[in-house]
Design a protein around this motif. Structure first.
Motif, short mmCIF file in Angstrom:
data_model
loop_
_atom_site.label_atom_id
_atom_site.label_comp_id
_atom_site.label_asym_id
_atom_site.label_seq_id
_atom_site.Cartn_x
_atom_site.Cartn_y
_atom_site.Cartn_z
N GLU A 281 -1.82 3.59 -0.47
CA GLU A 281 -1.21 3.08 0.76
C GLU A 281 0.32 3.04 0.62
OE1 GLU A 281 -0.93 1.68 4.63
OE2 GLU A 281 -2.67 2.50 3.61
N LEU B 20 3.02 5.20 2.90
CA LEU B 20 4.12 4.54 3.60
C LEU B 20 5.48 4.98 3.06
CD1 LEU B 20 2.62 0.94 3.86
CD2 LEU B 20 2.89 2.62 5.71
N ARG C 67 6.88 4.43 0.24
CA ARG C 67 7.62 3.41 -0.49
C ARG C 67 7.88 3.93 -1.90
NH1 ARG C 67 4.17 -1.35 1.92
NH2 ARG C 67 5.29 -1.62 3.89
#
Length: 178
Positions: free
Chosen positions: A101, A105, A107
């Protein structure tokens, strides 16, 4: 519990040096020696985790997330094997999903620690790590370009020779009509 030395070495490098390329190399050799035809092996899943994190740390988000998705898909079906390796399979899948995840995203890279459930295995790995002069569960040094770009500094002469050998064999088969 007696586990393969290569697996222990994988864990030491995964948590001690964060050299994911080395982790991949160690387990790939072991997998090729023990079960090369099992493409969905739990060993392949562990290799895929290391490869995904290697790509992630280098900023190859697409490659990282794609490879980690394959690892998750593979390892969801290998919970018993993961338990036999001293890992908490449920915690591992949760950790990988959270990591995936984060990747989706976009990140930044973040080191993870595999959830080792077996206390004897954990103590053994920590001891091995200490003997090698590594710090157990240290954060990855993203400024270490030799570590981050390990694939570009390795000697690939054996790999190239083997690929050329296989290519020559295929050409001979084609020429022979077989």
């Amino acid at each position: 519990m007696h586990l393969p030395e290569d697996y222990l070495s994988f864990l030491v490098h995964f948590h001690g040096t964060r050299d994911y390329f080395e982790c991949h190399e160690i387990l790939e050799e072991y997998w090729k020696e023990t079960a090369p035809k099992e493409r969905d092996s739990h060993w392949v899943g562990l290799i895929q985790i290391a490869v995904a994190l290697y790509h992630d740390r280098r900023g190859n988000n697409a490659g990282a997330s794609r490879t980690l998705a394959k690892a998750i898909s593979n390892l969801r079906l290998k919970k018993a094997e993961l338990q036999q390796l001293g890992l908490d399979s449920e915690a591992l899948i949760d950790l990988l999903q959270q990591t995936h995840e984060r990747m989706l995203l976009k990140r930044p890279y973040k080191s993870i620690n595999l959830p080792i459930k077996d206390p004897d295995l954990l103590a053994q790995c920590q001891s091995l790590c200490n003997e090698e002069g590594y710090t157990w569960c240290m954060e990855s040094d993203c400024t270490n370009l030799e570590l981050v770009n390990r694939h570009s500094t390795r000697d690939r002469s054996e790999v190239i020779l083997e690929r050329n050998r296989q290519l020559s064999q295929r050409k001979l088969k084609i020429e022979d009509g077989s």
